[in-house]
Write an enzyme that holds these catalytic residues in place. Structure first.
Site, PDB file in Angstrom:
ATOM      1  N   SER A 236       2.768  -2.109  10.235  1.00 27.17           N
ATOM      2  CA  SER A 236       4.214  -2.122  10.516  1.00 27.17           C
ATOM      3  C   SER A 236       4.896  -3.448  10.172  1.00 27.17           C
ATOM      4  CB  SER A 236       4.483  -1.742  11.972  1.00 27.17           C
ATOM      5  OG  SER A 236       4.037  -0.412  12.219  1.00 27.17           O
TER       6      SER A 236
ATOM      7  N   GLU B  29      -7.403   4.806   7.348  1.00 24.62           N
ATOM      8  CA  GLU B  29      -7.133   6.229   7.052  1.00 24.62           C
ATOM      9  C   GLU B  29      -8.299   6.848   6.277  1.00 24.62           C
ATOM     10  OE1 GLU B  29      -3.295   5.569   5.299  1.00 24.62           O
ATOM     11  OE2 GLU B  29      -2.503   5.029   7.276  1.00 24.62           O
TER      12      GLU B  29
ATOM     13  N   LYS C  95      -0.063   4.268  -0.324  1.00 26.84           N
ATOM     14  CA  LYS C  95      -0.755   5.459   0.222  1.00 26.84           C
ATOM     15  C   LYS C  95      -0.494   6.663  -0.702  1.00 26.84           C
ATOM     16  CE  LYS C  95      -0.439   3.318   4.728  1.00 26.84           C
ATOM     17  NZ  LYS C  95      -0.456   3.443   6.169  1.00 26.84           N
TER      18      LYS C  95
ATOM     19  N   HIS D 244      -9.932   1.286   4.208  1.00 28.57           N
ATOM     20  CA  HIS D 244      -8.701   1.478   4.988  1.00 28.57           C
ATOM     21  C   HIS D 244      -8.980   2.447   6.142  1.00 28.57           C
ATOM     22  CE1 HIS D 244      -4.648   2.567   6.149  1.00 28.57           C
ATOM     23  NE2 HIS D 244      -4.250   1.457   5.564  1.00 28.57           N
TER      24      HIS D 244
ATOM     25  N   GLU E 249      -6.244  -4.674  10.262  1.00 29.42           N
ATOM     26  CA  GLU E 249      -5.192  -3.714  10.564  1.00 29.42           C
ATOM     27  C   GLU E 249      -5.509  -2.981  11.871  1.00 29.42           C
ATOM     28  OE1 GLU E 249      -2.901  -2.439   6.870  1.00 29.42           O
ATOM     29  OE2 GLU E 249      -4.770  -1.332   6.788  1.00 29.42           O
TER      30      GLU E 249
ATOM     31  N   GLY F 281       1.843   2.244  10.809  1.00 30.10           N
ATOM     32  CA  GLY F 281       2.873   3.284  10.761  1.00 30.10           C
ATOM     33  C   GLY F 281       3.565   3.533  12.091  1.00 30.10           C
TER      34      GLY F 281
ATOM     35  N   GLY G  66       2.603  -1.208   4.353  1.00 30.16           N
ATOM     36  CA  GLY G  66       2.494   0.145   3.818  1.00 30.16           C
ATOM     37  C   GLY G  66       3.888   0.709   3.622  1.00 30.16           C
ATOM     38  N   GLY G  67       4.456   1.246   4.718  1.00 24.63           N
ATOM     39  CA  GLY G  67       5.783   1.865   4.653  1.00 24.63           C
ATOM     40  C   GLY G  67       6.827   0.984   3.987  1.00 24.63           C
TER      41      GLY G  67
ATOM     42  N   ASN H 212       0.858  -1.192   0.000  1.00 21.80           N
ATOM     43  CA  ASN H 212       0.000   0.000   0.000  1.00 21.80           C
ATOM     44  C   ASN H 212       0.894   1.242   0.000  1.00 21.80           C
ATOM     45  OD1 ASN H 212      -1.909   1.981   0.411  1.00 21.80           O
ATOM     46  ND2 ASN H 212      -2.427   1.356   2.504  1.00 21.80           N
TER      47      ASN H 212
HETATM   48  P1  PGA Z   1       2.316   0.361   7.607  1.00 17.44           P
HETATM   49  O1  PGA Z   1       0.917   0.557   6.888  1.00 17.44           O
HETATM   50  O2  PGA Z   1       2.909  -0.941   7.109  1.00 17.44           O
HETATM   51  O3  PGA Z   1       3.144   1.543   7.191  1.00 17.44           O
HETATM   52  O4  PGA Z   1       2.078   0.305   9.075  1.00 17.44           O
HETATM   53  C1  PGA Z   1       0.014  -0.494   6.713  1.00 17.44           C
HETATM   54  C2  PGA Z   1      -1.269   0.032   6.102  1.00 17.44           C
HETATM   55  O5  PGA Z   1      -1.821   1.018   6.611  1.00 17.44           O
HETATM   56  O6  PGA Z   1      -1.751  -0.487   5.087  1.00 17.44           O
END
Ligand code: PGA
Length: 217
Positions: free
Chosen positions: A179, A95, A11, A93, A142, A148, A200-201, A9
């Site tokens: 994470s 967010e 983002k 998601h 999640e 994050g 994500g990251g 992802n």
């Molecule tokens: P993250 O994000 O791996 O940076 O924690 C995961 C996500 O929100 O899809």
């Protein structure tokens, strides 16, 4: 043996130039797995072109979809438009729920639109109490605190939540997100109910993304 599913992802990150550098440096492992990259809308045409030209075993997804069909909905991108370039839509998601006020009702409409256009749906939920619309192919659990934060949930705790979710929709594939790195992925996918992960990251770096897949399969 379960088939591992890895979904990156991005983002709201990367320009076309950045995406080109990512593709140039990407070296996916050989093996049997499904990898999907959820990229910003603006990058989907470019990524589709590169993936086809270079025969990269990566599917594409959008990170959202309009709850409406085509028409006077300024700023929205429809499922049909996404389907020109991608096979998947991510819906729900945390967010989107937090910063854009998306409600279950709106999310269910988005799933209907995606399904009608032939897109597969990755549906994200924050806990075991979440409602899940029928017809979604992949569910990502999640925990909001883990996204994050650099702190991954324990594999046992994630497995317990996902096992409960699986009772609601047994046919779906289940991912853990929050994470995830190359160091944590192996113990997560070794759990009975966890079929894959949603980094994500760590998906922003092509080496980290490939490493997650290599350690998962
Ligand atoms: P993250 O994000 O791996 O940076 O924690 C995961 C996500 O929100 O899809």
């Amino acid at each position: 043996m379960k088939k591992i599913f890895i979904a990156g992802n991005w983002k709201s990150n990367k320009t076309t130039k950045d995406a080109g550098a990512w593709i140039d440096a990407l070296s996916l492992p050989q093996g049997t797995y499904t990898a999907v990259l959820f990229a910003p809308y603006t990058l989907l045409p470019f990524l589709r072109q590169e993936i086809v030209a270079r025969k990269i075993p990566l599917q594409l997804g959008a990170q959202d979809v309009s709850p409406f069909s085509h028409g006077a909905y300024t700023g929205e991108v429809t499922a049909e438009q996404i389907g020109e370039f991608a096979e998947w839509a991510m819906i729900g998601h945390s967010e989107r729920r937090k910063y854009f006020g998306e409600t279950d009702e709106m999310l269910f409409r988005k799933v209907e639109q995606a399904k009608a256009a032939g897109l597969s749906v990755l549906y994200c939920v924050p806990d075991e109490h979440a409602l899940i619309p029928s017809g979604v192919s992949v569910v990502a659990y999640e925990p909001v605190w883990a996204i994050g934060s650099g702190t991954v949930e324990s594999p046992q705790a994630a497995n317990a939540v996902i096992s409960t979710l699986k009772e609601k929709i047994p046919s779906a594939t289940f991912l853990y997100g929050g994470s995830v790195t190359g160091d944590s992925v192996r113990s997560l996918v070794s759990m009975s109910a966890i079929d894959g992960v949603l980094p994500g990251g760590a998906s922003l770096d092509p080496h980290s993304f490939s490493e997650i897949i290599a350690h998962a399969i």
